[in-house]
Design a protein around this motif. Structure first.
Motif, PDB file in Angstrom:
ATOM      1  N   PHE A 158      -0.790  -1.122 -11.397  1.00  0.00           N
ATOM      2  CA  PHE A 158      -1.537  -2.210 -10.755  1.00  0.00           C
ATOM      3  C   PHE A 158      -2.063  -3.214 -11.776  1.00  0.00           C
ATOM      4  O   PHE A 158      -1.947  -4.419 -11.585  1.00  0.00           O
ATOM      5  CB  PHE A 158      -2.690  -1.656  -9.918  1.00  0.00           C
ATOM      6  CG  PHE A 158      -2.247  -0.959  -8.655  1.00  0.00           C
ATOM      7  CD1 PHE A 158      -1.247  -1.478  -7.854  1.00  0.00           C
ATOM      8  CD2 PHE A 158      -2.850   0.224  -8.270  1.00  0.00           C
ATOM      9  CE1 PHE A 158      -0.840  -0.842  -6.685  1.00  0.00           C
ATOM     10  CE2 PHE A 158      -2.460   0.869  -7.103  1.00  0.00           C
ATOM     11  CZ  PHE A 158      -1.450   0.339  -6.312  1.00  0.00           C
ATOM     12  N   ASP A 159      -2.629  -2.749 -12.870  1.00  0.00           N
ATOM     13  CA  ASP A 159      -3.296  -3.627 -13.828  1.00  0.00           C
ATOM     14  C   ASP A 159      -2.337  -4.361 -14.760  1.00  0.00           C
ATOM     15  O   ASP A 159      -2.538  -5.538 -15.045  1.00  0.00           O
ATOM     16  CB  ASP A 159      -4.305  -2.847 -14.674  1.00  0.00           C
ATOM     17  CG  ASP A 159      -5.410  -2.226 -13.829  1.00  0.00           C
ATOM     18  OD1 ASP A 159      -5.616  -2.667 -12.683  1.00  0.00           O
ATOM     19  OD2 ASP A 159      -6.053  -1.279 -14.318  1.00  0.00           O
ATOM     20  N   THR A 160      -1.309  -3.685 -15.239  1.00  0.00           N
ATOM     21  CA  THR A 160      -0.407  -4.286 -16.224  1.00  0.00           C
ATOM     22  C   THR A 160       0.881  -4.797 -15.586  1.00  0.00           C
ATOM     23  O   THR A 160       1.302  -5.918 -15.850  1.00  0.00           O
ATOM     24  CB  THR A 160      -0.076  -3.269 -17.333  1.00  0.00           C
ATOM     25  OG1 THR A 160      -1.305  -2.846 -17.932  1.00  0.00           O
ATOM     26  CG2 THR A 160       0.831  -3.878 -18.396  1.00  0.00           C
ATOM     27  N   LEU A 161       1.498  -3.974 -14.749  1.00  0.00           N
ATOM     28  CA  LEU A 161       2.740  -4.397 -14.103  1.00  0.00           C
ATOM     29  C   LEU A 161       2.492  -5.334 -12.935  1.00  0.00           C
ATOM     30  O   LEU A 161       3.422  -5.973 -12.452  1.00  0.00           O
ATOM     31  CB  LEU A 161       3.535  -3.178 -13.630  1.00  0.00           C
ATOM     32  CG  LEU A 161       3.988  -2.204 -14.701  1.00  0.00           C
ATOM     33  CD1 LEU A 161       4.713  -1.012 -14.060  1.00  0.00           C
ATOM     34  CD2 LEU A 161       4.877  -2.882 -15.729  1.00  0.00           C
ATOM     35  N   LYS A 162       1.248  -5.367 -12.460  1.00  0.00           N
ATOM     36  CA  LYS A 162       0.860  -6.220 -11.327  1.00  0.00           C
ATOM     37  C   LYS A 162       1.643  -5.883 -10.061  1.00  0.00           C
ATOM     38  O   LYS A 162       2.002  -6.758  -9.273  1.00  0.00           O
ATOM     39  CB  LYS A 162       1.020  -7.707 -11.661  1.00  0.00           C
ATOM     40  CG  LYS A 162       0.290  -8.153 -12.919  1.00  0.00           C
ATOM     41  CD  LYS A 162      -1.205  -7.955 -12.803  1.00  0.00           C
ATOM     42  CE  LYS A 162      -1.919  -8.472 -14.042  1.00  0.00           C
ATOM     43  NZ  LYS A 162      -3.283  -7.998 -14.131  1.00  0.00           N
ATOM     44  N   LEU A 163       1.897  -4.581  -9.853  1.00  0.00           N
ATOM     45  CA  LEU A 163       2.592  -4.136  -8.652  1.00  0.00           C
ATOM     46  C   LEU A 163       1.693  -4.301  -7.433  1.00  0.00           C
ATOM     47  O   LEU A 163       0.471  -4.198  -7.531  1.00  0.00           O
ATOM     48  CB  LEU A 163       3.007  -2.671  -8.794  1.00  0.00           C
ATOM     49  CG  LEU A 163       4.008  -2.363  -9.896  1.00  0.00           C
ATOM     50  CD1 LEU A 163       4.217  -0.853 -10.009  1.00  0.00           C
ATOM     51  CD2 LEU A 163       5.329  -3.068  -9.646  1.00  0.00           C
ATOM     52  N   ASP A 164       2.317  -4.533  -6.289  1.00  0.00           N
ATOM     53  CA  ASP A 164       1.586  -4.614  -5.030  1.00  0.00           C
ATOM     54  C   ASP A 164       1.468  -3.246  -4.368  1.00  0.00           C
ATOM     55  O   ASP A 164       0.475  -2.937  -3.725  1.00  0.00           O
ATOM     56  CB  ASP A 164       2.287  -5.576  -4.066  1.00  0.00           C
ATOM     57  CG  ASP A 164       2.302  -7.000  -4.575  1.00  0.00           C
ATOM     58  OD1 ASP A 164       1.306  -7.431  -5.192  1.00  0.00           O
ATOM     59  OD2 ASP A 164       3.322  -7.688  -4.364  1.00  0.00           O
ATOM     60  N   THR A 165       2.528  -2.432  -4.535  1.00  0.00           N
ATOM     61  CA  THR A 165       2.591  -1.130  -3.881  1.00  0.00           C
ATOM     62  C   THR A 165       3.222  -0.119  -4.822  1.00  0.00           C
ATOM     63  O   THR A 165       4.163  -0.439  -5.547  1.00  0.00           O
ATOM     64  CB  THR A 165       3.452  -1.210  -2.592  1.00  0.00           C
ATOM     65  OG1 THR A 165       2.947  -2.238  -1.757  1.00  0.00           O
ATOM     66  CG2 THR A 165       3.450   0.106  -1.834  1.00  0.00           C
ATOM     67  N   ILE A 166       2.718   1.086  -4.779  1.00  0.00           N
ATOM     68  CA  ILE A 166       3.301   2.195  -5.525  1.00  0.00           C
ATOM     69  C   ILE A 166       3.609   3.292  -4.511  1.00  0.00           C
ATOM     70  O   ILE A 166       2.771   3.614  -3.659  1.00  0.00           O
ATOM     71  CB  ILE A 166       2.346   2.704  -6.622  1.00  0.00           C
ATOM     72  CG1 ILE A 166       2.059   1.568  -7.614  1.00  0.00           C
ATOM     73  CG2 ILE A 166       2.949   3.919  -7.337  1.00  0.00           C
ATOM     74  CD1 ILE A 166       0.986   1.882  -8.638  1.00  0.00           C
ATOM     75  N   ILE A 167       4.820   3.833  -4.598  1.00  0.00           N
ATOM     76  CA  ILE A 167       5.233   4.875  -3.662  1.00  0.00           C
ATOM     77  C   ILE A 167       5.642   6.138  -4.419  1.00  0.00           C
ATOM     78  O   ILE A 167       5.915   6.092  -5.618  1.00  0.00           O
ATOM     79  CB  ILE A 167       6.394   4.409  -2.752  1.00  0.00           C
ATOM     80  CG1 ILE A 167       7.638   4.076  -3.590  1.00  0.00           C
ATOM     81  CG2 ILE A 167       5.970   3.224  -1.901  1.00  0.00           C
ATOM     82  CD1 ILE A 167       8.882   3.798  -2.756  1.00  0.00           C
ATOM     83  N   ALA A 168       5.689   7.238  -3.685  1.00  0.00           N
ATOM     84  CA  ALA A 168       6.170   8.510  -4.224  1.00  0.00           C
ATOM     85  C   ALA A 168       6.746   9.318  -3.069  1.00  0.00           C
ATOM     86  O   ALA A 168       6.271   9.221  -1.933  1.00  0.00           O
ATOM     87  CB  ALA A 168       5.034   9.278  -4.889  1.00  0.00           C
ATOM     88  N   TYR A 169       7.767  10.085  -3.378  1.00  0.00           N
ATOM     89  CA  TYR A 169       8.367  10.995  -2.407  1.00  0.00           C
ATOM     90  C   TYR A 169       8.180  12.414  -2.910  1.00  0.00           C
ATOM     91  O   TYR A 169       8.275  12.677  -4.105  1.00  0.00           O
ATOM     92  CB  TYR A 169       9.869  10.718  -2.254  1.00  0.00           C
ATOM     93  CG  TYR A 169      10.170   9.383  -1.628  1.00  0.00           C
ATOM     94  CD1 TYR A 169      10.215   9.237  -0.247  1.00  0.00           C
ATOM     95  CD2 TYR A 169      10.408   8.268  -2.413  1.00  0.00           C
ATOM     96  CE1 TYR A 169      10.493   8.011   0.333  1.00  0.00           C
ATOM     97  CE2 TYR A 169      10.686   7.038  -1.855  1.00  0.00           C
ATOM     98  CZ  TYR A 169      10.729   6.918  -0.478  1.00  0.00           C
ATOM     99  OH  TYR A 169      10.993   5.693   0.091  1.00  0.00           O
ATOM    100  N   THR A 170       7.937  13.332  -1.983  1.00  0.00           N
ATOM    101  CA  THR A 170       7.827  14.734  -2.351  1.00  0.00           C
ATOM    102  C   THR A 170       8.361  15.612  -1.231  1.00  0.00           C
ATOM    103  O   THR A 170       8.332  15.222  -0.052  1.00  0.00           O
ATOM    104  CB  THR A 170       6.368  15.110  -2.707  1.00  0.00           C
ATOM    105  OG1 THR A 170       6.354  16.424  -3.240  1.00  0.00           O
ATOM    106  CG2 THR A 170       5.439  15.012  -1.527  1.00  0.00           C
ATOM    107  N   SER A 171       8.845  16.756  -1.595  1.00  0.00           N
ATOM    108  CA  SER A 171       9.357  17.710  -0.622  1.00  0.00           C
ATOM    109  C   SER A 171       8.240  18.123   0.333  1.00  0.00           C
ATOM    110  O   SER A 171       7.088  18.282  -0.087  1.00  0.00           O
ATOM    111  CB  SER A 171       9.888  18.931  -1.373  1.00  0.00           C
ATOM    112  OG  SER A 171      10.019  20.020  -0.495  1.00  0.00           O
ATOM    113  N   PRO A 172       8.569  18.321   1.596  1.00  0.00           N
ATOM    114  CA  PRO A 172       7.549  18.760   2.559  1.00  0.00           C
ATOM    115  C   PRO A 172       6.931  20.112   2.216  1.00  0.00           C
ATOM    116  O   PRO A 172       5.861  20.445   2.703  1.00  0.00           O
ATOM    117  CB  PRO A 172       8.299  18.845   3.889  1.00  0.00           C
ATOM    118  CG  PRO A 172       9.626  18.229   3.678  1.00  0.00           C
ATOM    119  CD  PRO A 172       9.871  18.109   2.217  1.00  0.00           C
ATOM    120  N   THR A 173       7.589  20.881   1.344  1.00  0.00           N
ATOM    121  CA  THR A 173       7.058  22.187   0.964  1.00  0.00           C
ATOM    122  C   THR A 173       6.255  22.139  -0.330  1.00  0.00           C
ATOM    123  O   THR A 173       5.702  23.157  -0.742  1.00  0.00           O
ATOM    124  CB  THR A 173       8.204  23.212   0.803  1.00  0.00           C
ATOM    125  OG1 THR A 173       9.096  22.755  -0.215  1.00  0.00           O
ATOM    126  CG2 THR A 173       8.958  23.393   2.115  1.00  0.00           C
TER     127      THR A 173
END
Length: 170
Positions: A125-140
């Protein structure tokens, strides 16, 4: 291409070092790889030996040089041990970054990954100036889901079999 990303890519000629009280996130060197063979992965394929792990690192470094990812080793300040890896992967389309991470079993359950994720999110957010950050993870993978929730991510609907989490710029 997004003009913000172009500026960021220009500034990030080398993987930046990020620190907290007990962690240093920095570039992984080839001499570090032997300690992380079991967690070295690229495109879902895990390395099975040091040579494969070095190849994984080289593939990741190509992506970093091409501005498609950022990759850090998670080093403990008190011992310089390489506890795991984390970073941004799969490009930065539409000013969105996708994080991923993996920790060596010996270091799980100590709050290290939550601390590392908070560091890379702040950097995003601070350096890359991204609007959104996402992550995927296994349901388990309840541990990963807990890390993401402690780091301010919210679960959202996804077409993938994995659970999707998002965090928007504050």
């Amino acid at each position: 291409m997004n003009s913000k990303l172009t500026l960021v890519k220009h500034r990030l000629a080398k993987t930046p070092v990020i620190t907290s009280d007990r962690l240093t996130l920095k570039e992984i060197e080839s001499h570090d790889v032997a300690s992380i063979v079991d967690i070295s992965v690229y495109n879902g394929v895990f390395a099975t030996n040091t040579t494969e792990a070095i190849n994984v690192l080289e593939q990741i470094n190509v992506d970093v040089r091409n501005g498609k990812s950022l990759h850090w080793g998670i080093f403990l300040k008190d011992s310089s041990e390489l506890a795991g890896t984390c970073g941004y992967y799969r490009g930065f389309d539409r000013n969105k970054g996708e994080i991923g991470y993996i920790l060596r079993p010996l270091y799980r359950g100590l709050g290290i990954m939550t601390e590392a994720v908070k560091l890379i999110v702040a950097f995003g957010f601070d350096t890359l100036k991204l609007d959104t950050i996402i992550a995927y993870t296994s349901p388990t993978n309840s541990e990963s889901m807990a890390i993401l929730q402690r780091s301010g991510f919210k679960k959202v609907k996804s077409k993938h079999a994995d659970h999707k989490f998002e965090r928007h710029h504050p």
